[in-house]
Design a protein around this motif. Structure first.
Motif, short mmCIF file in Angstrom:
data_model
loop_
_atom_site.label_atom_id
_atom_site.label_comp_id
_atom_site.label_asym_id
_atom_site.label_seq_id
_atom_site.Cartn_x
_atom_site.Cartn_y
_atom_site.Cartn_z
N LEU A 140 2.28 -19.71 56.74
CA LEU A 140 2.15 -20.63 57.86
C LEU A 140 3.54 -21.12 58.20
N ALA A 148 -0.59 -21.21 66.69
CA ALA A 148 -1.72 -21.29 65.75
C ALA A 148 -2.42 -22.64 65.77
N HIS A 149 -1.78 -23.68 66.29
CA HIS A 149 -2.44 -24.98 66.35
C HIS A 149 -3.69 -24.95 67.23
N SER A 201 -7.23 -25.36 65.61
CA SER A 201 -7.68 -26.60 64.98
C SER A 201 -8.19 -27.61 65.99
N ALA A 252 0.89 -17.21 60.56
CA ALA A 252 0.47 -18.13 61.62
C ALA A 252 1.67 -18.99 62.00
N THR A 291 3.46 -22.02 64.69
CA THR A 291 3.27 -23.07 65.67
C THR A 291 4.48 -23.98 65.69
N ALA A 315 2.31 -29.31 64.88
CA ALA A 315 1.15 -29.54 64.03
C ALA A 315 1.47 -30.61 63.01
N THR A 356 -3.54 -31.12 60.96
CA THR A 356 -3.70 -29.87 61.69
C THR A 356 -3.23 -28.68 60.86
N ARG A 357 -2.16 -28.85 60.10
CA ARG A 357 -1.65 -27.76 59.27
C ARG A 357 -2.68 -27.33 58.24
N ILE A 369 -5.42 -25.36 59.92
CA ILE A 369 -5.02 -23.98 60.26
C ILE A 369 -5.20 -23.07 59.06
#
Length: 712
Positions: A37, A141-142, A145, A172, A174, A177, A181-182, A185
Motif C-alpha cells: 500500500l 485506491a482510496h 473505502s 494499491a 493513493t 487517505a 481509510t488506509r 483499503i
C-alpha cells in the motif's frame, strides 16, 4: 527474471538519475512478489513505483485507473518514452480492443491501463487469466473505502483480484487517505502481508494561503495580473459559478474557460485538451475536473469556496506544482460556504455517513480558521507528526501570539484517558468545565478526578485550544468510533512531561499578504528569457504533433535547461527528464534554441555562461577568420578580445562536437609535420619548442590545431 536494475531502468525510460524517497523500497517490495500500500502525495512519483518494476519483470502489468482521460494521457506519455503501453476502455471499437488483446497475448505490451468497470466486465477476467501478469496496480485506491472522501462502489469489487490471482502482487496507490481509510483499503483489497509505505505528505513547493471570502474576484484578478500566462485551476461549488467566474476573467483579459459535469461530453473533452495543451490557461471548475489531469505545470489552485473535507482539499491543491516548482494554493471561505455544504450533507440518507461528512466538514473549517501553521495541520491530519512551522503559509508569515499550553494539554489528555477515550470534543469540554448535563451524569464522568479541572477556561476557548491540539497531532479523531478523541503519540509525550506544547491565544483572524517580490537580477532575467523561449518552442512542437507540451518536456526540465544551458548533446543528456529517445527526437532543436537565445542575450550585455565561444561560433559560420572575428566582436561589444582567446574558442567548440573545420586555418603538410613531433618530450618549453624547431614556420594556433585533430 529481472532485466537491468531499477536505477538503469529509471535512467533509460524516464531520464532521471536517482529515485525519490521510498520509491526504490516500494519497487524492491513489488519485485519480490509482495503486496504493498503506497501513500504518496500528488506529484510525488507514485506511478514510477509500478512502472519501473513492470518494465523489469517478464509479462504484463495491469493498471486500474478510474478515469479514461487520465489513462489516455499517461499512456501517451509512456509511449513517448518508448514504453509499450496501451489502454483498454469504452472509447475504443471492438476491432481496436481485439488488436490490443492480440498484442497482449503476443507479449508486445508491458503496461495495460483499464478502468475498474472494464476490468470486471464480461469475459475480461478470463482474458487476463491467459496472460502472464506480473503485477496489478490499483491507482486512486482510496476510492475503495467508504471512509474515504471519494468512495466509488465499482472499486469495491476489486477485492476479487487476490482470489483469482493469488500469487500476483498488488500495489494499491493513493495520495489521500487517513489512518482509518488506509486500514480499510488493506481489508477491502484482501492484500496478503502487505507493507505500507507512507511517504511524507509535505509538498514544500506549494505555498498555502487562506483568505476571507469578501471581494474574491477582485483578489483573484489582482493575483493573476502578477502571473501572466501561468496555468491554474479555480474550484467552485456550483456549475453556475464556474461559468460566471470564467466570464468575469475573460472580460478582464485572461485566457479562461469553465468545466462541469452537466456540459456536453465533447465540449468537456475540448476544454480539457485546451488546458492540457496550454491553449487555455485558467479553468474554473467543479470538482468533476482534476482527477484526470496529469498536467505538471499548474502553478496555482484557487478554491473559490471552501471544500467539504480536508482529503478533497489536499488532493485538489496537489494538482499544483507536480513538477516540483513553486506554486500557490489559495483558499477563500465564508460561513455562507459552510452553510451550503451543511445543507448538502443534511440531504444524505445514511445517518452514519452523514455524521462522518459533518465531522470532516468541521475539520475543514478548523483548517480555514486556524492560527497555527497550516502545513502542520495538513500533515498531522494524515498522521504525519510534523512539529516545525513551515514558514511558507499565511499564518507563518504573519504569526499569532503564542503561550505555553502544556498544562492545558495535560488536563485535556488526562480527562480524555479517564473517560476511556470514548467521547468527542464537546463532551470532553463539558468534563473539563464541570458541566453536569445528562450525558455526563449517566456515564459517571462527574466522578472522575479531572472533572472541572478546566472550569476557568470558557467553552469557546477550550474548543479553540482542542482544535489546535488536534491540528498539532496531540489528539486524533476516530471517525469510525463516533468521532471519539484519541491520544496520539505526541499527546502521550506531553502527558509524561517529555514534551512542551505551544498554543496560540484566541484572536480575531487576520490574513497575511504575500511577500513583495524582490527586484530580479540580470542573471534571473536572462534565465527567464531563455525559459520563455524554450516554452514557446515546446508549444510549437507540441502543436505540430497534436500533443500536450509537458509530454515533450515538463517545466522542471525546461528550468534546468535554463539554469545549465546545455550547448552539446552530451550536456543535454545530463538534464533530468531527458532520455536517449527524447534526445534523438528533440535534442538538437532545443540546443539550437538555447544557443540562439544565449548569444542574443550575451550580445545585449547579459552575463551568460558559455555564450562567448558561441558568439565566436556564429561569426565563424559566416566565414570569418579569427582576426576578423576579433574585429567584429570589438565593434559589437566595445572591447577587444585577445586573438588567442578566439582561437581557443574554435578548438574548444571542435572538441565539443560543433561543426568547426579547423583545416580552414592550416594545411595537411603543417598538421603532418607538427603531429610527428608532438610525442616528443618538450620539457618546460611546451609548444614554444615546436614553434622554434620549425623556425617559426607554424603558428601556435596551428600547433594547437594539430594536437586537437589527434584527439588530445
Amino acid at each position: 527474471m529481472h532485466t537491468a536494475s531499477p536505477e538503469a531502468t529509471l535512467q533509460q525510460y524516464f531520464g532521471y538519475k536517482q529515485f525519490r524517497p521510498l520509491q526504490k523500497d516500494i519497487i524492491d517490495q513489488v519485485l519480490a512478489g509482495n503486496d504493498a500500500l503506497v501513500l504518496m502525495p500528488t506529484g510525488g512519483g507514485k506511478s514510477l513505483c509500478y512502472q519501473v518494476p513492470a518494465l523489469m519483470m517478464e509479462g504484463i502489468a495491469i493498471v486500474v485507473s478510474p478515469l479514461i482521460a487520465l489513462m489516455q494521457d499517461q499512456v501517451e506519455a509512456l509511449q513517448r518514452n518508448d514504453i509499450a503501453a496501451a489502454f483498454y476502455n469504452s472509447t475504443q471499437t471492438s476491432s481496436e480492443q481485439s488488436e490490443i488483446e492480440r498484442q497482449c497475448m503476443d507479449g508486445k505490451i508491458k503496461l495495460l491501463y483499464v478502468s475498474p468497470e472494464k476490468l470486471l466486465s464480461g469475459t475480461f477476467i478470463e482474458f487476463l487469466q491467459r496472460l502472464q501478469i506480473n503485477l496489478f496496480a490499483i491507482d486512486e485506491a482510496h476510492c475503495i473505502s467508504s471512509w474515504g472522501h471519494d468512495f466509488r462502489p465499482e472499486y469495491a469489487q476489486l477485492k476479487m483480484l487476490k482470489k483469482v490471482f493469488p500469487s500476483v502482487p498488488v500495489v494499491a496507490l493513493t495520495a489521500t487517505a487517513d489512518k482509518t481509510t488506509r486500514n480499510d483499503i488493506l481489508n477491502q483489497l484482501n492484500l496478503q502481508q502487505p507493507e505500507t509505505f507512507l511517504a511524507s505528505f509535505d509538498r514544500e513547493n506549494i505555498r498555502l494561503h487562506v483568505s476571507p471570502g469578501q471581494n474574491r474576484i477582485k483578489k483573484i484578478i489582482k493575483y493573476l495580473e502578477t502571473r501572466p500566462n501561468q496555468s491554474g485551476i479555480i474550484y467552485c461549488l456550483s456549475r453556475k459559478s464556474t461559468e460566471q467566474i470564467a466570464q468575469k476573467l475573460k472580460d478582464a483579459g485572461f485566457s479562461a474557460d469553465y468545466y462541469h459535469a452537466k456540459m456536453d461530453s465533447n465540449r468537456r473533452a475540448a476544454v480539457q485538451q485546451s488546458f492540457l495543451k496550454d491553449d487555455t490557461h485558467i479553468i474554473c471548475a467543479t470538482i468533476a475536473f482534476g482527477m484526470g489531469i496529469d498536467k505538471p505545470n499548474v502553478r496555482f489552485v484557487i478554491h473559490y469556496n471552501m471544500p467539504k473535507n480536508v482529503e478533497g482539499y489536499y488532493q485538489e491543491i496537489g494538482r499544483a506544482g507536480r513538477d516540483g516548482l513553486k506554486s500557490d494554493a489559495i483558499l477563500f471561505y465564508s460561513y455562507g460556504d459552510v452553510k451550503i455544504l451543511r445543507e448538502f450533507i443534511h440531504n444524505i440518507d445514511n445517518e452514519g455517513f452523514k455524521a462522518l461528512q459533518f465531522a470532516k466538514l468541521e475539520r475543514m473549517l478548523q483548517f480555514a480558521d486556524a492560527d497555527i501553521c497550516r502545513r502542520r495541520i495538513l500533515l498531522n491530519y494524515f498522521n504525519e507528526n510534523f512539529q516545525q512551522d513551515c514558514g511558507n503559509c499565511d499564518v507563518c508569515r504573519n504569526p499569532p501570539q503564542k503561550f505555553d499550553g502544556t498544562i492545558l494539554a495535560q488536563k485535556a489528555l488526562s480527562a480524555c484517558l479517564r473517560v476511556k477515550q470514548q467521547v468527542g470534543i464537546n463532551a470532553l469540554i463539558d468534563v473539563l468545565r464541570g458541566a453536569k448535563n445528562q450525558q455526563i451524569i449517566e456515564n459517571g464522568y462527574h466522578q472522575i478526578k479531572t472533572f472541572g479541572a478546566g472550569k476557568d477556561v470558557s467553552f469557546q476557548d477550550w474548543r479553540d485550544y482542542l482544535q489546535q491540539m488536534i491540528n498539532l497531532g496531540v489528539f486524533e479523531i476516530a471517525y469510525d468510533q463516533n468521532l471519539a478523541l484519541k491520544t496520539a503519540e505526541l499527546g502521550n509525550q506531553i502527558l509524561a512531561g517529555a514534551q512542551k506544547l505551544l498554543l496560540s491565544k484566541p484572536t480575531e483572524k487576520t490574513f497575511a499578504k504575500a511577500p513583495a517580490e524582490r527586484p530580479k537580477s540580470k542573471k534571473a532575467v536572462a534565465k527567464e528569457g531563455l525559459f520563455e523561449a524554450l516554452r514557446t518552442l515546446r508549444k510549437q512542437i507540441a502543436d505540430s504533433q497534436s500533443i500536450a507540451p509537458h509530454i515533450i518536456f515538463n517545466d522542471a526540465t525546461l528550468t534546468e535547461m535554463s539554469d545549465n544551458r546545455p550547448y552539446t548533446k552530451a550536456d543535454f543528456l545530463e538534464v533530468s527528464g531527458v532520455t536517449q529517445t527524447k534526445m534523438e527526437q528533440y535534442g538538437q532543436t532545443f540546443i539550437n534554441e538555447i544557443v540562439r537565445v544565449s548569444v542574443a542575450q550575451y550580445q545585449a550585455g547579459a552575463t551568460v555562461k558559455g555564450a562567448s565561444p558561441l558568439t565566436t561560433y556564429q561569426l565563424y559560420k559566416q566565414g570569418l577568420t579569427p582576426k576578423e572575428i576579433v574585429a567584429e566582436r570589438a565593434k559589437a561589444e566595445g572591447k577587444a578580445l585577445n586573438p588567442v582567446t578566439v582561437e581557443g574558442h574554435l578548438i574548444s567548440l571542435y572538441k565539443k562536437g560543433y561543426s568547426v573545420d579547423l583545416m580552414r586555418f592550416t594545411n595537411a603538410t603543417a598538421v603532418s609535420d607538427i603531429q610527428q613531433v608532438l610525442h616528443q618530450d618538450l620539457g618546460e618549453d611546451g609548444f614554444k619548442g615546436i614553434h622554434e624547431q620549425f623556425g617559426g614556420k607554424y603558428s601556435y594556433f596551428e600547433i594547437r590545431i594539430a594536437k586537437a585533430l589527434l584527439g588530445e
